[in-house]
Design an enzyme around this catalytic site. Structure first.
Site, PDB file in Angstrom:
ATOM      1  CB  SER A 145      -0.590   0.185   1.078  1.00 55.00           C
ATOM      2  OG  SER A 145      -0.941   0.926   1.248  1.00 55.00           O
ATOM      3  CE1 TYR A 158      -4.544  -2.581   4.411  1.00 51.75           C
ATOM      4  CE2 TYR A 158      -3.657  -0.172   4.347  1.00 51.75           C
ATOM      5  CZ  TYR A 158      -4.266  -1.337   3.332  1.00 51.75           C
ATOM      6  OH  TYR A 158      -3.765  -1.785   2.311  1.00 51.75           O
TER       7      TYR A 158
END
Length: 267
Positions: A145, A158
């Site tokens: 990401s 995350y």
């Protein structure tokens, strides 16, 4: 020194193929002629996608997978290889999203995100990499990401997990050099998937307001899962002797309608 060439048949395993980026990647690669094993917890969704791929002329099989369970990972890899052959390409993209301020997130919830996104990807890698090294070829793609580069508030677990993916891949690339096996990371920007769509509306609003405050939401455009699928495809179809180590994919800012109209391209 030469390289073991890609074989004509390159079986694929996509972890997290029941929706979003994983499903799009599986369907994209199957459309290019790759036999694909679809893996995730939601087997009924996998089966529906596998049937669609087969109806479109591709080759696909659904295999249950829970990346938080090592026995499930090992069983998944065995079943996938029995169905489609020795795995030449593996995409680790399983995950979900839990958000919250770091000082309000429980240690258990934090650990769960690490276990799914980081430890889960490592379990899949560990289960397949030995065979790839023995064959002297293979592509392992981690779905990371852009938060590893530009962290976002309300996503501490995350961000930590995806930052861990970046560190893991960097280390793996050093260790695999000279084995013939390639590992890379694809870092999507904001992508319209099912992940995070069930968040509390008030939490989502507070989170987005913080993103805007810190300049992390410059426009409202989102990537489609198919954009990330194409990035994965570009990585694994590189000819032998070249290694695409990382790809970051971001949503393009929309061109204002008045500019499009002036060029006669307004739709």
């Amino acid at each position: 020194m030469g390289f073991v060439p890609h074989p004509d048949r390159r079986p694929v395993l996509v972890a997290g193929a029941s929706s979003g980026i994983g499903a799009a990647t599986a369907e994209w690669l199957a459309g290019q002629g790759y036999p694909v094993a679809l893996a995730a917890r939601r087997v009924e969704r996998l089966q529906a996608l596998a049937e669609k791929i087969v109806a479109d002329g591709g080759e696909a099989v659904a295999v249950p997978l829970d990346v938080t369970d090592e026995a499930s990972v090992i069983d998944c890899v065995a079943k996938a290889q029995a169905a489609v052959g020795d795995l030449e390409i593996v995409v680790a993209g399983a995950g979900d999203l839990a958000v919250g301020l770091s000082y309000q997130t429980s240690p258990e919830a934090f650990a769960d995100q690490i276990n799914i996104h980081l430890n889960g990807a490592y379990r899949v890698y560990r289960a397949v990499i030995g065979g790839m090294i023995d064959r002297g070829r293979g592509d392992f793609v981690f779905i990371g990401s852009d938060v590893a580069i530009r962290p976002r508030p309300w996503s501490s677990a995350y961000v930590a997990a995806k930052s861990g993916i970046d560190g893991l891949v960097a280390t793996i690339q050093l260790e695999l050099e000279g084995t013939g096996v390639r590992a890379g990371v694809v870092r999507p920007g904001q992508t319209l998937t099912g992940m995070g769509m069930d968040l509390d509306p008030e939490v989502t609003e507070n989170m987005l307001n913080d993103w805007i405050k810190h300049g992390l939401a410059r426009h409202g455009n989102f990537l489609a899962p198919e954009h990330i699928a194409q990035a994965v495809a570009a990585m694994v179809t590189m000819p032998r002797g070249a290694h695409m180590r990382s790809v970051e994919v971001e949503a393009e800012g929309a061109v204002p309608k008045n500019k499009l109209a002036a060029k006669g391209q307004d739709r």
